[in-house]
Design an enzyme around this catalytic site. Structure first.
Site, mmCIF file in Angstrom:
data_model
loop_
_atom_site.group_PDB
_atom_site.id
_atom_site.type_symbol
_atom_site.label_atom_id
_atom_site.label_comp_id
_atom_site.label_asym_id
_atom_site.label_seq_id
_atom_site.Cartn_x
_atom_site.Cartn_y
_atom_site.Cartn_z
ATOM 1 N N CYS A 1 9.813 2.730 -5.947
ATOM 2 C CA CYS A 1 10.260 1.981 -7.129
ATOM 3 C C CYS A 1 9.665 2.675 -8.356
ATOM 4 C CB CYS A 1 9.864 0.514 -7.056
ATOM 5 S SG CYS A 1 8.105 0.197 -6.814
ATOM 6 N N ASP B 1 9.175 2.750 2.491
ATOM 7 C CA ASP B 1 9.120 2.265 1.104
ATOM 8 C C ASP B 1 7.720 2.612 0.611
ATOM 9 O OD1 ASP B 1 9.433 1.027 -1.286
ATOM 10 O OD2 ASP B 1 10.015 -0.915 -0.476
ATOM 11 N N ASP C 1 2.846 -1.828 8.947
ATOM 12 C CA ASP C 1 2.139 -1.537 7.703
ATOM 13 C C ASP C 1 0.683 -1.281 8.061
ATOM 14 O OD1 ASP C 1 2.787 -2.050 4.502
ATOM 15 O OD2 ASP C 1 0.661 -2.245 4.993
#
Length: 385
Positions: free
Chosen positions: A338, A285, A245
């Protein structure tokens, strides 16, 4: 605390939120200043505050309420409750209702509890009927779902163990590892089986998305964050997962979570990723509007602007382009959001197809918000076909 006293506390917290304090901080500040409140009171108060945030428009509090008191009154009415039962002026309850406590009756559009531009955009994408269903789902508390760690237990065994603590669960059809909690959800992480790594908290759609990604060779979770998908991939495959990340701070919990679950996850700092060999599977993601999970972060439902959405799309494309450079020949790229917005989902699928000719579209899945899961989108590409 009596129900009325809880509503009085809700009003205090809503006043702080209206002054610009984030909801989580406002709740924390209230708890620190009112240490007499027990865990049940704090949990109930949290539910009241988030209920008000989720239903801000139908409560007559969007774009701005008359007051925090009016917001609380409107929230009760929006959920079919009589404010007179809570506004009694007795035992720390708010003062009884008076002639000035008038809240406007919500229109059909107000009852969607979404901003106008979001309603218009979703109607273009899904039609009026589906938009109404999405709005209705996002007005209510999200389900709490567990991901069973099949390397340590079975779904049935975990159900039986949790039942001993009166935590009732039901299998969630989205994934073979998913259990949705029906009763006493806050007790779950206090159980010994949690510390023993039998389960993690993870939405059912997130589990389903992890199930759908074929894992070959070296696997990189490129936007790992706290490691939820890394853990799910490791639990399913039993193989080593690499987590990265841009923020090392966001990955701080990956190591202890992996140790608890018995997984092999290697965290790669940003400055070290370029030195690494290529990966056969890269999972992204992507940071996004979070619109598929607005029940969990309802402030985002009211703060997001069209310009914010455009900024997310640009950021996602930058991340996609960078992530592809770590993909090995014949490797698999899985992009996840999402989000319920086409610009962040189908639009990004088209972006990849048009700009990266060495990537071939393989499959896609979309989960809209429902009573049992959040909204997620997955698209998978293969390199070199």
């Amino acid at each position: 605390m009596t129900p009325g006293a809880r509503v009085a506390a809700q009003i205090d917290i809503l006043e702080a939120i209206l002054s610009g304090v984030p909801a989580e901080k406002a709740l924390t500040n209230w708890a620190r200043g009112n240490r007499f409140a027990g865990s049940k009171d704090r949990a109930a108060l949290r539910d009241l505050v988030f209920q008000a945030l989720r239903c801000r428009r139908s409560a007559g509090a969007w774009p701005a309420p008359q007051s925090a008191r009016a917001w609380a009154i409107g929230t009760l009415r929006a959920h079919g409750e009589d404010p007179n039962e809570f506004f009694t002026g007795i035992a720390h309850a708010p003062a009884a209702l008076c002639a000035d406590d008038v809240t406007p009756a919500p229109s059909d559009r107000d009852r969607l509890d979404l901003q106008d531009w979001v309603i218009d955009l979703l109607t273009q994408q899904y039609g009026a009927e589906q938009t109404a269903k999405i709005g209705a789902v996002l007005r209510h508390r999200a389900p709490i779902t567990l991901r069973v760690n099949l390397q340590k237990t079975t779904r049935a065994q975990l159900q039986a163990e949790l039942a001993k603590a009166e935590i009732e669960t039901t299998p969630n059809l989205a994934s073979d590892t998913a259990l949705t909690i029906v009763s006493n959800p806050r007790r779950a992480v206090l159980q010994p089986c949690f510390e023993q790594g039998w389960f993690e908290l993870q939405d059912a759609a997130s589990q389903a998305v992890a199930d759908a990604i074929a894992l070959n060779g070296r696997v990189l979770d490129y936007c790992a964050g706290g490691g939820g998908k890394s853990l799910a991939l490791a639990a399913r495959s039993g193989s080593k997962i690499f987590a990265h990340d841009i923020s090392t701070a966001r990955m701080a919990e990956i190591a202890p979570r992996a140790a608890r679950g018995g997984h092999d996850i290697e965290v790669i700092a940003p400055q070290d990723l370029a030195k690494s060999a290529k990966f056969e599977t890269v999972v992204c993601d992507l940071p996004c509007s979070g619109s598929g999970a607005w029940r969990r972060s309802p402030e985002g439902k009211w703060s997001l602007t069209p310009k914010d959405l455009e900024a997310f799309v640009r950021l996602q494309r930058d991340i996609i382009a960078k992530s592809i450079t770590y993909l090995a020949p014949n490797g698999c790229l899985a992009l996840i959001t999402c989000s319920i917005f086409e610009a962040e989902n189908q639009g990004q699928r088209q972006f990849v197809s048009e700009n990266f000719p060495d990537l071939t579209f393989c499959s896609t899945e979309q989960y809209l918000p429902s009573a049992t899961q959040d909204g997620l989108y997955l698209v998978i590409f293969k390199k070199g076909i």
